[in-house]
Structures are given as structure tokens and as C-alpha cells.
Design an enzyme around this catalytic site. Structure first.
Site, mmCIF file in Angstrom:
data_model
loop_
_atom_site.group_PDB
_atom_site.id
_atom_site.type_symbol
_atom_site.label_atom_id
_atom_site.label_comp_id
_atom_site.label_asym_id
_atom_site.label_seq_id
_atom_site.Cartn_x
_atom_site.Cartn_y
_atom_site.Cartn_z
ATOM 1 N N CYS A 82 -12.603 16.107 23.352
ATOM 2 C CA CYS A 82 -13.249 16.800 24.605
ATOM 3 C C CYS A 82 -12.257 17.518 25.228
ATOM 4 O O CYS A 82 -11.059 17.539 25.197
ATOM 5 C CB CYS A 82 -13.975 15.605 25.619
ATOM 6 S SG CYS A 82 -15.302 14.439 24.975
ATOM 7 N N GLU A 133 -20.649 17.125 34.045
ATOM 8 C CA GLU A 133 -20.292 18.211 33.226
ATOM 9 C C GLU A 133 -21.456 18.658 32.393
ATOM 10 O O GLU A 133 -22.298 18.123 32.000
ATOM 11 C CB GLU A 133 -19.298 17.703 32.091
ATOM 12 C CG GLU A 133 -18.052 17.254 32.929
ATOM 13 C CD GLU A 133 -16.965 16.998 31.717
ATOM 14 O OE1 GLU A 133 -15.650 17.469 31.964
ATOM 15 O OE2 GLU A 133 -17.219 16.444 30.887
#
Length: 199
Positions: A82, A133
Site C-alpha cells: 500500500c 483513505e
């Protein structure tokens, strides 16, 4: 991030480009930037990220255990990689960059696809750190079997790696979600038990 906290995301060679995350409003519009090192807290603003799942030629997925020194979700198993895109960087390019930095693995952009373009999540870890996010999800397909894939994990980011069957990962997300990062669980449940198609 990372994942996702991303506190170790920059390097001395490129940290000048890597010091900020892209802030977003509720509609996903860019509204500014914030220092990456300070953005993750109990009041984390919505920002742009990505998640990447790497599959070997047989469809097994590379999972990683986050380093024990990570600020958020230390020691938790998660998807391959990520991170946070830089300003002006595509999601695919960001995934290529971070996978190389975290795992020493070079991905071919031609064998990658954004499969969950609108994925987003908000979660709080046991220490109170919040993730918030907008996080498009990429799947990358390798041309090699897992035993021929050479990895060089960054110990500041990755504690362990493992290759698991896609169905096994999906079953784990369904039956024992506490063993995985919250974003990995949500992504696997959106994917379902069948392998995503990547050319």
C-alpha cells in the site's frame, strides 16, 4: 504505508517528492496536501492512497505482515503493498514504485489493472490511529510462479511475506477478519472468491 501509515515511505533520494499526501474532500476532489509524517493521527483527514495485490502466474496472492515498528496496525497481515501516490503520479505508477521500495519486486505496468477504482475506507487501530483513505485497488499479475519470484523486503515496512491461495485469503477475510488489516478484509469481500481478471 505503508500500508498505510506511510511513515517510512520516503527515501533520502526521493523524499522531497514523497513528503506529502494528497488531501481529498468527500467527493474525491483534491483540496491540498499535508505532510505524510504527521497526517496519520486520531483525526486523520481523508486522503488519497492505493492498495496493490500481486498474483503469481498460478493466481496465488502475495501477502505481507506489517513491520512491528509501524505506527498503525503493526504486525498485522495485509495485502501485498500500500502507499500514497505523489502529486501527478498515477495509481499504477505509485504501486510500481512502492512495491519496488517495500519488497524489491519490479512490476510490469502492462500486467496491472485498477480493479476497485472507487474503494475507500475508514478504520481505527487499537492505538487510536485513524485511517481515512480513498484507496483505489490494483491487481498485478506476474509471469512467474511464486518459487521463482525474488523478494527483498524492507524490514522497516515488512515483517514477513507469504503466498496464499486467493480462495484461502477470501475465506480468511470472511471467517477471521481480526487477523488481517481492515482494508484488506474489505477489499477481499468486495473482490469475492473468484480471481480478478488481469491481462
Amino acid at each position: 504505508m505503508s500500508h498505510h501509515d506511510g511513515e517510512n515511505e520516503g527515501t533520502s533520494a526521493d523524499s522531497g517528492y514523497d513528503d506529502f499526501v494528497i488531501l481529498l474532500d468527500d467527493d474525491g476532489n483534491h483540496i491540498g496536501t499535508a505532510p505524510r509524517a504527521t497526517v496519520h493521527s486520531q483525526h486523520t483527514p481523508r486522503h488519497l492512497a492505493f492498495s496493490c495485490h500481486v498474483l503469481d502466474v498460478g493466481g496465488r496472492v502475495l501477502v505481507t505482515r506489517r513491520a512491528l515498528t509501524k505506527v498503525a496496525w503493526p504486525g498485522v497481515w495485509t495485502n501485498t503493498c500500500c502507499g500514497h501516490p505523489r502529486v501527478g503520479e498515477t495509481i499504477i505508477d505509485a504501486a510500481v514504485r512502492r512495491t519496488h521500495q517495500e519488497l524489491g519486486l519490479d512490476l510490469d505496468p502492462r500486467r496491472m489493472r485498477v480493479v476497485l477504482p472507487d474503494f475507500s475506507y475508514r478504520a481505527t487501530d487499537s492505538g487510536g490511529i485513524v485511517e481515512d483513505e480513498f484507496c483505489p485497488v490494483v491487481v498485478a499479475r506476474l509471469s512467474l510462479p511464486e518459487e521463482l519470484v525474488e523478494l527483498n523486503p524492507d524490514p522497516d515496512e515488512v515483517e514477513e511475506v507469504a503466498w496464499v491461495g486467493w480462495q484461502d485469503m477470501y475465506d480468511l477475510a470472511r471467517s477471521m477478519p481480526a487477523l488481517l488489516s481492515p482494508w484488506a478484509v474489505e477489499q477481499m469481500l468486495e473482490f469475492g472468491p473468484d480471481l480478478p481478471v488481469v491481462r
